[in-house]
Scaffold this active site. Sequence first.
Site, short mmCIF file in Angstrom:
data_model
loop_
_atom_site.label_atom_id
_atom_site.label_comp_id
_atom_site.label_asym_id
_atom_site.label_seq_id
_atom_site.Cartn_x
_atom_site.Cartn_y
_atom_site.Cartn_z
N ASP A 91 10.07 -32.33 -22.13
CA ASP A 91 11.37 -32.27 -22.80
C ASP A 91 11.25 -32.34 -24.31
O ASP A 91 12.17 -31.95 -25.01
CB ASP A 91 12.28 -33.39 -22.30
CG ASP A 91 11.68 -34.78 -22.52
OD1 ASP A 91 10.52 -34.86 -22.99
OD2 ASP A 91 12.36 -35.77 -22.23
N GLU A 141 3.42 7.62 6.71
CA GLU A 141 3.83 8.91 6.16
C GLU A 141 2.62 9.70 5.64
O GLU A 141 2.52 10.92 5.83
CB GLU A 141 4.85 8.69 5.05
CG GLU A 141 6.14 8.01 5.54
CD GLU A 141 6.93 7.39 4.40
OE1 GLU A 141 6.94 7.99 3.31
OE2 GLU A 141 7.53 6.31 4.60
N THR A 190 15.45 4.15 4.97
CA THR A 190 14.87 3.46 6.12
C THR A 190 13.97 2.32 5.67
O THR A 190 13.96 1.25 6.28
CB THR A 190 14.09 4.44 6.99
OG1 THR A 190 14.89 5.59 7.23
CG2 THR A 190 13.70 3.81 8.31
N ASP A 191 13.18 2.54 4.61
CA ASP A 191 12.30 1.49 4.13
C ASP A 191 13.06 0.38 3.42
O ASP A 191 12.86 -0.81 3.69
CB ASP A 191 11.27 2.07 3.15
CG ASP A 191 10.13 2.77 3.89
OD1 ASP A 191 10.23 2.90 5.11
OD2 ASP A 191 9.17 3.17 3.22
N ASP A 236 5.25 -34.41 -18.28
CA ASP A 236 5.50 -35.46 -19.25
C ASP A 236 6.06 -36.67 -18.50
O ASP A 236 6.57 -36.53 -17.38
CB ASP A 236 6.49 -34.95 -20.30
CG ASP A 236 6.72 -35.94 -21.42
OD1 ASP A 236 5.75 -36.63 -21.79
OD2 ASP A 236 7.85 -36.03 -21.92
N ALA A 260 5.08 10.06 -0.51
CA ALA A 260 4.86 9.31 0.73
C ALA A 260 4.00 8.07 0.49
O ALA A 260 4.23 7.02 1.09
CB ALA A 260 4.20 10.21 1.77
N ASN A 299 4.44 3.43 4.64
CA ASN A 299 4.07 4.54 3.77
C ASN A 299 2.73 5.15 4.18
O ASN A 299 2.53 6.36 4.05
CB ASN A 299 4.02 4.08 2.31
CG ASN A 299 5.41 3.98 1.70
OD1 ASN A 299 6.34 3.58 2.39
ND2 ASN A 299 5.55 4.33 0.44
#
Length: 944
Positions: free
Chosen positions: A664, A733, A773-774, A356, A310, A730
Amino acid sequence: MEASNFDGAVGGVRVATDSLDPAQRDAADVARELGVDPAVGLSSTEAARRLAADGPNELRARPPVPLWRKVLAQFQDPLVYLLLVAVAISLVAWAAEGATGPPVDAIVIAAVILLNALLGLVQEAKAENAVAALQTMTAATSTVLRDGELRTVPAAELVRGDVLVLGEGDAVGADARLLGATALRVSEASLTGESEAVTKDPATLPGPAPLGDRLDMVYKGTAVVQGVGRAVVTRTGMGTEVGAIAEMLDATAEAPSPLQREIAGVSKLLGVTVIVIAVVVMVVTAVVNQVSTLSEFVTVLLLGVSLAVAAVPEGLPAILSVVLAIGVQQMARHNAVVKKLHAVETLGSASVVASDKTGTLTKNEMTIQRIATASGQLELTGVGYRPEGAALQDGREPTDPALVHEAGLVIGGGALANDAQLALRDGEWQIQGDPTEAAFLVAAHKLEGTVERVERFERRGEVPFTSERKMMSALVDPPGEGDWALVTKGAPDVLLRRCTGLQVGEAVVPLDDARRAAALADVEALSAQAFRTLGVAYRPLPAEPRGELERAERDLVYVGVVGIIDPPRPEAAAAVAEARRAGVRVMMITGDHPTTAARIAADLGIVEPGARAVTGPELDALDEAGLRDVVSTTSVYARVAPQNKLEIVDALQAGDQVVAMTGDGVNDAPALKSADIGVAMGITGTEVTKEAAKMILGDDNFATIVAAVRQGRVIFDNIKKFLRYLLSSNMGEVFTVFLGVVLAGVIGLSGASEEAVVVPLLATQILWINLVTDSGPALAMGVDPEVDDVMARPPRRLSDRIIDRRMWRGILSIGLVMGVVTLLTMDIFLPGGLVAGSDSLEVARTAGFTTLVLAQLFNTFNSRSETTSAFRHLFANRWLWAAVLLAAALQVAIVEVPFLQTAFGTASLDLAHWAVALAMASVVLWFDEARKLLYRLRHRGRGA
């Protein structure tokens, strides 16, 4: 003589001081000690022996990274480490329960890890293919004298002692000491940064000299633009000046990007948090429930795993990779090839762009912009080799016919005394020969009638340019139209000493002291404006001149002088202005002349007019503290060596700046690698530079860099959005599981089952939330369109955190609200607790599970901004709505479809259950709207 005898010459990073430096030795002595007769060259047998002994004339290539290392690198991430630990714990718990059925938790988490690795591998492979497509497919060749014959051999087969035969357009295949040269001019821009071609002279140097002033040497990687010459090879491969820079490149460390450092910090914090919370919950659960059996212990362990799952956003590595990959693809469509995903975000954090000059901020195309004659000055519009533009007098169409006639003679004379060619190939105007001479050909098209006048003449002879004479002449003939003429162009002061007449309109008047002084004043005025000056003169000659032409270079008629410059790219000034508006400092670091560098920098708006450039020798004289002081205030540097560029970048980084370095040339490579993000030019960039860079511009356009900065900032904003969403969800959760265990008796959870330990959510339900879902909404937030003007704010400081204190407060408060409303929903339907219900544990848990899912979907709209209402630009992101609706539909499916009910431990809900779950979930939205409103009211009038 062995190669080591010449190894004291140390390359372009410093002045050569060794007494054996070939630049300071007589050419005949060098050839003799290398065991070669310059008139015959090496024998094929001896060349083969030396090639076998010394190896090919190539830079040491990095061994290809094996596939297994690339795969392993995808797993070297702190979040992945946490997920691997979760897999291990899941497998232990599964084995402890008897290993019945598949280990669903471990399989799902492992699938996420593999998906993330696959995304990283695919993107890096795409970048490698794009880089390979930019590389040249033809091997370089060189003309050498072997066995007394001219031969063309691959440059990789050149050896010490080979006699190089150089001609216009040739690439120099190795470092070599000149034996002889006629009008030899070499472009060393890729090595020194000097845009102007260098006139070479085989005369021995009197003492040590910087790389750009070693006129009796030619170097690997440079190109002949005019004349011919012969040289004996003194160094090949890694022993060349280019090799010295490559050695420096290997020793340059590559730092992680700001995003990588921040995500690593977040991951470590999450790791500690996960361990602490999981241990606390398991201990509390074991004590409260008086766990004593193995079965109860396994249940507690599974609870710990569930809590770990979680707390850890399993989808974060994959989502981060996908969002960065999408940014990479968007940049690729705008000619920017990003080799590493994290480089995208780094550009958005850049506070300094150190660029440059030649070929990057300028076109690397010499252009005549001024014509000064006895009657005044004309300005020529248009830049580069495209023959488009017009002549202007004081900003308007010229009205003085005398001035127009004189200007036509200047440009026409320069186009006749000329060895360059201008041609249209594949829709692009290209030149062959000296860029300065080509500038006259381009200018001829901008003055009406000049091209036609030039085409009337045919060349009958010439006196080539030499460094001693500083001029060249061409004998030209207008067939059937009268006398021939000798047309001369060269250094104005040298030319004026040979002139006795002055062109004024269509007449020639004596060049007296006053007129000579006026002509020299024009030259000085142009030089003060950083123009390179070339004068033009002529002399009528009899139809059949006799004797040496060089003797005829006297009693000339002076026509005028031109001002030549490598002009800034038209789009570069706007790009610099946009960068400065965004708080990004633009610096110019070049090997060119200080006056030229300061002029171009002022034209582009990098510095104010009148600002001076700091030179490489001045930097060498500074200590570390002095260097930091200079770098903090000075934005234009000239005549710098590769080591100076590296020191400038390091000093900027020591001042907590995020540095993007563009370039370059080979000389840019070490600084590009050391910078936070190195940007190489895809067209003019050398292979060494492309290898060192993290990003390659397919169009060599400085404006593309600024566009990439904007894109990087948008990506960074979107990363913050989905981090805010993932972490707050989270935390919801975590709070649900933690508070559900601690308050199980209060909400009626502990008495709802005969099991010793009852958890509010099952491990599979938590995985469902995280992975489905996330992930969908978080990914959609990763492509959120730009709402605010991201270039109107300063760059993010290194001390600024992606997740700062205010964001953490929001994450924790939203997570707590989610946990509370989820547990209250379960309490409503459970018998007992605060609110007496009548449903089973399965139904109540499903209702709480659904509330948490819906709360997270509401949270997607909260997370788009920390301060702006979710209802503003509510429908701007259709992908977000699609992800939310899809997630809601899937939630309905796992609640109502029988076989999914079995897999996820859910039960069917009636309309009342759904209504309660929806209403409780919406509390998250209203809570955050109230928080944002209070914030806006509190900060109204403060500009926040």
